[in-house]
Design an enzyme around this catalytic site. Structure first.
Site: not given
Length: 389
Positions: A130, A159, A243
């Protein structure tokens, strides 16, 4: 068929996967978009067909295929009118499972990687926090060794698969005073006491389950440390190239889908006595976007080819994500405009595509962070090397 990268076997796989998606996935997309829950059966069907094991070792049920099968997997998933569904699938297969395969020991691979390939277990990668965002080194979640256990405390957010995952790959600081050299990677079973998950309400990616996780004195065995203690940051960095390329490929594929759909619509929509694909201003707009998307696709394929050979392509992957996600957003914005009022209607795919695409320049490292990484390479002549050999 782009014969430079794709063989006849690749194209046969593309057609079979496309047929599978049309039969098994597309009929359920609207329900999953509304409920925000992807039913368990589809994970198992993906597993039965081998789609989660394309580039994983045969020893664990994979097929050990080249990365262009993964490219096809990603591209075709962008055509089912739900980037959220696509994200749930690739986040499981190429975020969580990548760490299991690279850093997990034999026990973890047998107990978690093999069932993940089979679609029996769902995984989630837990890095973002966060208060951290793209600042991985600034994470606050910690793992303290206590006898024969690690005790994890902290929180993670944004997530993918966070609520219905069976396990989490969690980054936590084992030596906070060492900064990014004090981060380690852990395997945490979702049934472990002390874990709570809160589902987040998002602008797009509605079908995917995105969660904020809290770890309150979560005890895991020492053997759930993956790889070496303190090597978590290099492990994370090592996989960022893949990614970023995944998100770049997703971007060019969804933009390509949007353009194809829009051109077909323009060939049927009439105004002022002609189909609108005859109006020069509209034609030229679509041509510009098609050109930009094609440039991105060719660059992305070239980067994948180098990664497939084992080359370190962090610079190219970063460029690919930065450019492709921007190009996709701009293309889809104008594609929606071509549909006029219908582009704003939920029954047409462009409204959802616009929302879903907007995550591209944010997830997996914001465009602003990527620009700074590239600035260090291009302007400051910083030379990044593989973190782990």
């Amino acid at each position: 068929m782009n014969s430079m990268y794709f063989t006849e076997e690749h194209e046969l796989f593309r057609q079979s996967f496309r047929d599978f998606l049309h039969k098994e996935v597309v009929p359920h997309i609207e329900k999953w978009e509304k409920t925000g829950t992807i039913e368990r059966f589809i994970w198992e069907k993906f597993g039965e067909m081998g789609f989660f094991g394309l580039n994983y070792p045969e020893a664990y049920g994979g097929m050990n295929l080249d990365l262009f099968y993964t490219v096809i997997f990603l591209e075709e998933l962008q055509k089912v009118k739900s980037s959220g569904f696509a994200a749930a699938m690739w986040a499981h297969a190429y975020l969580a499972m990548t760490h299991l395969n690279a850093e997990g020991d034999e026990r973890i691979k047998q107990e978690y990687l093999a069932p993940s390939i089979a679609g029996k277990k769902i995984g989630a990668l837990c890095i973002t926090e966060p208060f951290g965002g793209s600042d991985v080194a600034g994470m606050r979640t910690n793992a303290v060794r206590n006898g024969d256990k690690f005790v994890i405390n902290g929180s993670k957010t944004f997530i993918t698969n966070g609520v219905y995952a069976d396990y989490y790959v969690v980054a936590a600081k084992t030596n906070p005073e060492l900064g990014n050299k004090g981060i380690s990677i852990f395997l945490v079973d979702a049934k472990t006491p002390g874990i709570s998950a809160t589902k987040l309400d998002k602008l797009g990616w509605r079908a995917s389950d995105t969660a904020e996780l809290a770890f309150d004195n979560v005890e895991i065995p020492l053997e759930n440390l993956m790889g070496e203690e303190g090597k978590g940051f290099p492990y994370i960095m090592q996989h960022f190239a893949l990614e970023r390329l995944i998100m770049a490929i997703n971007a060019h594929a969804r933009a390509e889908y949007a353009i194809e759909y829009t051109i077909e619509y323009m060939s049927q929509r009439e105004a002022f006595g002609s189909t609108i694909n005859k109006f020069q201003a509209l034609r030229h707009t679509m041509v510009e976007h098609a050109t930009e998307v094609e440039h991105c696709k060719i660059f992305n394929y070239a980067a994948v080819a180098r990664l497939n050979k084992g080359e370190y392509v962090v610079k190219e992957a970063t460029m690919a994500k930065l450019k492709s996600t921007k190009v996709a957003d701009l293309a889809i914005y104008d594609c929606l405009q071509m549909l006029g009022g219908y582009g704003y209607m939920e029954e047409y795919p462009l409204a959802r595509l616009l929302r879903d695409s907007r995550l591209g320049p944010i997830g997996g490292g914001t465009s602003e962070i990527l620009k700074e990484i590239l600035s260090k390479m291009i302007i400051d002549n910083q030379n990044y090397k593989p973190a782990v050999k």
